[in-house]
Design an enzyme around this catalytic site. Structure first.
Site, PDB file in Angstrom:
ATOM      1  N   LYS A  22       0.638  14.918 -32.745  1.00  0.00           N
ATOM      2  CA  LYS A  22       1.757  15.075 -33.681  1.00  0.00           C
ATOM      3  C   LYS A  22       1.394  16.114 -34.753  1.00  0.00           C
ATOM      4  O   LYS A  22       2.160  17.019 -35.040  1.00  0.00           O
ATOM      5  CB  LYS A  22       2.049  13.745 -34.359  1.00  0.00           C
ATOM      6  CG  LYS A  22       2.922  13.840 -35.597  1.00  0.00           C
ATOM      7  CD  LYS A  22       3.245  12.496 -36.217  1.00  0.00           C
ATOM      8  CE  LYS A  22       2.219  12.019 -37.191  1.00  0.00           C
ATOM      9  NZ  LYS A  22       2.258  12.610 -38.524  1.00  0.00           N
ATOM     10  N   ASN A  23       0.173  15.993 -35.301  1.00  0.00           N
ATOM     11  CA  ASN A  23      -0.194  16.838 -36.441  1.00  0.00           C
ATOM     12  C   ASN A  23      -0.616  18.239 -36.048  1.00  0.00           C
ATOM     13  O   ASN A  23      -0.933  19.059 -36.916  1.00  0.00           O
ATOM     14  CB  ASN A  23      -1.286  16.144 -37.277  1.00  0.00           C
ATOM     15  CG  ASN A  23      -0.725  14.914 -37.979  1.00  0.00           C
ATOM     16  OD1 ASN A  23       0.485  14.683 -37.986  1.00  0.00           O
ATOM     17  ND2 ASN A  23      -1.596  14.110 -38.537  1.00  0.00           N
ATOM     18  N   ARG A 122       1.403  12.994 -53.084  1.00  0.00           N
ATOM     19  CA  ARG A 122       1.334  14.110 -52.141  1.00  0.00           C
ATOM     20  C   ARG A 122       2.038  15.372 -52.655  1.00  0.00           C
ATOM     21  O   ARG A 122       3.035  15.814 -52.127  1.00  0.00           O
ATOM     22  CB  ARG A 122       1.884  13.676 -50.791  1.00  0.00           C
ATOM     23  CG  ARG A 122       1.100  12.485 -50.264  1.00  0.00           C
ATOM     24  CD  ARG A 122       1.534  12.034 -48.911  1.00  0.00           C
ATOM     25  NE  ARG A 122       1.113  12.976 -47.873  1.00  0.00           N
ATOM     26  CZ  ARG A 122       1.417  12.786 -46.581  1.00  0.00           C
ATOM     27  NH1 ARG A 122       2.144  11.747 -46.238  1.00  0.00           N
ATOM     28  NH2 ARG A 122       1.025  13.646 -45.670  1.00  0.00           N
ATOM     29  N   ASP A 307      -6.695   9.193 -41.438  1.00  0.00           N
ATOM     30  CA  ASP A 307      -5.682   8.657 -40.512  1.00  0.00           C
ATOM     31  C   ASP A 307      -6.248   7.604 -39.572  1.00  0.00           C
ATOM     32  O   ASP A 307      -5.499   7.020 -38.799  1.00  0.00           O
ATOM     33  CB  ASP A 307      -5.059   9.790 -39.687  1.00  0.00           C
ATOM     34  CG  ASP A 307      -4.215  10.696 -40.542  1.00  0.00           C
ATOM     35  OD1 ASP A 307      -3.811  11.765 -40.060  1.00  0.00           O
ATOM     36  OD2 ASP A 307      -3.973  10.348 -41.707  1.00  0.00           O
ATOM     37  N   ARG A 399       7.148   7.266 -35.183  1.00  0.00           N
ATOM     38  CA  ARG A 399       6.983   8.617 -35.724  1.00  0.00           C
ATOM     39  C   ARG A 399       5.768   9.285 -35.098  1.00  0.00           C
ATOM     40  O   ARG A 399       5.749  10.499 -34.935  1.00  0.00           O
ATOM     41  CB  ARG A 399       6.780   8.555 -37.246  1.00  0.00           C
ATOM     42  CG  ARG A 399       7.975   8.041 -37.999  1.00  0.00           C
ATOM     43  CD  ARG A 399       7.813   8.225 -39.478  1.00  0.00           C
ATOM     44  NE  ARG A 399       7.487   9.617 -39.800  1.00  0.00           N
ATOM     45  CZ  ARG A 399       7.432  10.077 -41.048  1.00  0.00           C
ATOM     46  NH1 ARG A 399       7.653   9.270 -42.057  1.00  0.00           N
ATOM     47  NH2 ARG A 399       7.142  11.332 -41.289  1.00  0.00           N
TER      48      ARG A 399
HETATM   49  C1  EPZ Z   1      -1.923  16.009 -43.201  1.00  0.00           C
HETATM   50  O1  EPZ Z   1      -1.137  15.701 -44.327  1.00  0.00           O
HETATM   51  C2  EPZ Z   1      -1.507  15.026 -42.119  1.00  0.00           C
HETATM   52  N1  EPZ Z   1      -0.101  15.215 -41.782  1.00  0.00           N
HETATM   53  C3  EPZ Z   1      -1.751  13.596 -42.602  1.00  0.00           C
HETATM   54  O2  EPZ Z   1      -1.434  12.720 -41.521  1.00  0.00           O
HETATM   55  C4  EPZ Z   1      -3.231  13.442 -42.930  1.00  0.00           C
HETATM   56  O3  EPZ Z   1      -3.453  12.152 -43.442  1.00  0.00           O
HETATM   57  C5  EPZ Z   1      -3.641  14.488 -43.969  1.00  0.00           C
HETATM   58  O4  EPZ Z   1      -3.318  15.820 -43.485  1.00  0.00           O
HETATM   59  C6  EPZ Z   1      -5.139  14.445 -44.264  1.00  0.00           C
HETATM   60  O5  EPZ Z   1      -5.854  14.618 -43.084  1.00  0.00           O
HETATM   61  C7  EPZ Z   1       0.237  16.231 -40.944  1.00  0.00           C
HETATM   62  O6  EPZ Z   1      -0.607  16.978 -40.480  1.00  0.00           O
HETATM   63  C8  EPZ Z   1       1.698  16.362 -40.623  1.00  0.00           C
HETATM   64  P1  EPZ Z   1      -3.433  17.187 -47.237  1.00  0.00           P
HETATM   65  P2  EPZ Z   1      -1.138  16.718 -45.608  1.00  0.00           P
HETATM   66  O7  EPZ Z   1      -2.661  18.336 -47.779  1.00  0.00           O
HETATM   67  O8  EPZ Z   1      -1.248  18.102 -45.122  1.00  0.00           O
HETATM   68  C9  EPZ Z   1      -3.636  16.374 -51.914  1.00  0.00           C
HETATM   69  C10 EPZ Z   1      -0.457  10.875 -40.482  1.00  0.00           C
HETATM   70  O9  EPZ Z   1      -0.644   9.655 -40.608  1.00  0.00           O
HETATM   71  N2  EPZ Z   1      -2.849  17.613 -52.032  1.00  0.00           N
HETATM   72  O10 EPZ Z   1      -4.696  17.442 -46.494  1.00  0.00           O
HETATM   73  O11 EPZ Z   1       0.000  16.342 -46.469  1.00  0.00           O
HETATM   74  C11 EPZ Z   1      -2.845  15.252 -51.255  1.00  0.00           C
HETATM   75  O12 EPZ Z   1      -2.084  14.552 -52.214  1.00  0.00           O
HETATM   76  C12 EPZ Z   1      -0.368  11.768 -41.696  1.00  0.00           C
HETATM   77  O13 EPZ Z   1      -0.354  11.473 -39.372  1.00  0.00           O
HETATM   78  C13 EPZ Z   1      -2.603  18.129 -53.297  1.00  0.00           C
HETATM   79  O14 EPZ Z   1      -3.026  17.568 -54.307  1.00  0.00           O
HETATM   80  O15 EPZ Z   1      -2.501  16.282 -46.316  1.00  0.00           O
HETATM   81  C14 EPZ Z   1      -3.936  14.399 -50.664  1.00  0.00           C
HETATM   82  O16 EPZ Z   1      -4.448  13.548 -51.664  1.00  0.00           O
HETATM   83  C15 EPZ Z   1      -0.458  10.972 -42.989  1.00  0.00           C
HETATM   84  N3  EPZ Z   1      -1.870  19.270 -53.414  1.00  0.00           N
HETATM   85  C16 EPZ Z   1      -5.008  15.413 -50.268  1.00  0.00           C
HETATM   86  O17 EPZ Z   1      -4.715  16.609 -51.010  1.00  0.00           O
HETATM   87  C17 EPZ Z   1      -1.381  19.940 -52.311  1.00  0.00           C
HETATM   88  O18 EPZ Z   1      -0.736  20.994 -52.479  1.00  0.00           O
HETATM   89  C18 EPZ Z   1      -5.014  15.773 -48.787  1.00  0.00           C
HETATM   90  O19 EPZ Z   1      -3.700  16.169 -48.452  1.00  0.00           O
HETATM   91  C19 EPZ Z   1      -1.650  19.396 -51.034  1.00  0.00           C
HETATM   92  C20 EPZ Z   1      -2.380  18.237 -50.911  1.00  0.00           C
END
Ligand code: EPZ
Length: 420
Positions: A22-23, A122, A307, A399
């Protein structure tokens, strides 16, 4: 709303086909906006989130053909609408991934701010700061991101991430392929889904170096072309079924799964007493003797994947001894704890850590799914629990897991979906 009923206590044996990730599929679909030539994804998963992304690309003006039997998605055509509306973005945060390609190719975009979700606020500040460094003008108003590229298009830039972000790395990697000049992404995320995206972009004609490392160098090109790309197998689905096999004491082959895509999850599973070996056809997972408690801290890849945290917690709930699980990525990712405790688990969550004291046996109960990975942790617990478990609100599951009840019942689980 559909529910899933499980009667626990049966060991899983056999082989499970692992679907495309998915990701990986979501950013790969967003990359289709970079060219009006056809991008065909093979091994595409059939998931609710993929359908949502299809709807988003269609309303941008792309034409899409899904062949569920052949498991392909072909996207082509130019975007005629540069806005991603709130009612779609709020359904799936990954919609923010259309911002980079729209800006890079069309010079402007209006994308709803995704807002928070169950597991955390997020924010998308890292996405926006990176695009500003590439020359974009970003205005936030009425819950929307109004973005404009400079006259000559986005410019290459050296972007340092002060925090590892999968989505920001993906958005900026995609945008940089058409920027004028060289972009460097430093402290970039290294998840296998990003490597897969980079391979697809290169197949479309992008110039990217450092693939698989935390330093990506992209030399912008004037245009990209058609490509066909296989979606990488879903390592989180594989890790999820590994926990399911382990908790039931079975032996399962996870078809197509790759050891190196699971990083620290493999070491942790082995320390907990789970045998995981790479075979020709995939990952062989079996449980030798008892399970023992192992401490875990979630980290960006190749660390232990956030995850996989909920699924591993379900496994630790019946391990010998205790396990300290610390969630460092998201601020509210323990919503499975009260539900697991309703099944007889002994888990205490304090802030970002939870102490799990293994119990002999869980007991089935009606439980509530709250988010994608929390819901599957309840399925895992139900597979080992005595009696019957009913998981409510399984739309969360759909999902990210394709036909999960069929895949599990094919290896011996007593599991069925009750249409609601
Ligand atoms: C991706 O989300 C995945 N989703 C998530 O999977 C996964 O948990 C996550 O990466 C971490 O591996 C998809 O790929 C569609 P991040 P993403 O940006 O990109 C903070 C699932 O269950 N952050 O790596 O949103 C954020 O709040 C889902 O399949 C900022 O502060 O994750 C978090 O604490 C859930 N500012 C951390 O970084 C930003 O601009 C990591 O988020 C972006 C992120």
């Amino acid at each position: 709303m559909d529910r899933i009923r499980i009667r626990g206590g049966r060991a899983l044996n056999g082989s499970i086909p692992i679907s495309g990730a998915k990701n990986a599929g979501l950013p790969l679909m967003a990359a289709a906006l970079l060219t009006d030539q056809p991008l065909t994804l093979t091994n595409a998963p059939d998931l609710a989130d993929i359908a949502t992304m299809s709807g988003l690309l269609r309303q941008h003006g792309l034409s899409l053909e899904h062949d569920k039997t052949a498991r392909t998605i072909t996207m082509s055509g130019a975007a005629t609408n540069l806005e991603a509306p709130y009612d779609l973005v709020r359904k799936m945060r990954a919609s923010i991934l259309v911002l980079g390609p729209l800006l890079a190719r069309y010079g402007q975009a209006r994308v709803s701010l995704p807002g928070g979700c169950a597991i955390g606020t997020r924010p998308v500040d890292l996405h926006l700061k990176g695009l500003e460094q590439m020359g974009a003008e970003i205005n936030l108003e009425a819950g929307y991101i109004d973005a404009k590229a400079p006259k000559g298009g986005l410019k290459g830039a050296k972007i340092y991430f002060n925090q590892v972000s999968v989505g920001a790395t993906e958005n900026l990697l995609i945008a940089a392929t058409l920027a004028d000049g060289v972009t460097e992404l430093v402290n970039a995320a290294r998840e296998p889904e990003i490597t897969d995206l980079a391979h697809c972009l290169i197949a479309m004609g992008a110039k990217i170096e450092g693939v698989g490392t935390d330093r990506l160098r992209i030399e912008g090109v004037s245009s990209l072309h058609a490509a066909t790309h296989p979606v990488v197998p879903d390592r989180i689905e594989a890790g999820t079924f590994a926990c399911a096999a382990a908790i039931t004491g079975g032996s399962v082959l996870l078809e197509g799964a790759k050891l190196e895509h699971l990083g620290a999850v493999i070491r942790v599973l082995r320390e907990a007493g789970v045998a995981v070996e790479q075979e020709e056809g995939g990952l062989r997972v079996s449980r030798l003797n008892g399970l023992h408690g192992v401490d875990v801290m979630t980290e960006p890849f190749p660390g232990f994947a956030t995850d996989m945290q909920a699924q591993f917690m379900a496994l630790m709930a019946v391990a010998e001894g205790a396990s300290m699980i610390t969630e460092t990525i998201f601020e509210n990712r323990f919503m499975h704890v009260p539900e697991l405790n309703r099944m007889g688990a002994n888990i205490n969550a304090h802030g970002s850590s939870a102490i799990v004291r293994g119990v002999k046996k869980l007991s089935g109960a009606p439980v509530m799914a709250t988010d994608l990975r929390a819901s599957v942790s309840l399925i895992i617990a139900g597979l080992a629990a005595g009696g019957e478990t009913i998981v409510n609100r399984v739309y969360h599951l759909d999902r990210g897991y394709e036909r999960i009840e069929q895949k599990l019942s094919a290896v011996g689980a007593d599991i069925e979906r009750i249409p609601g």
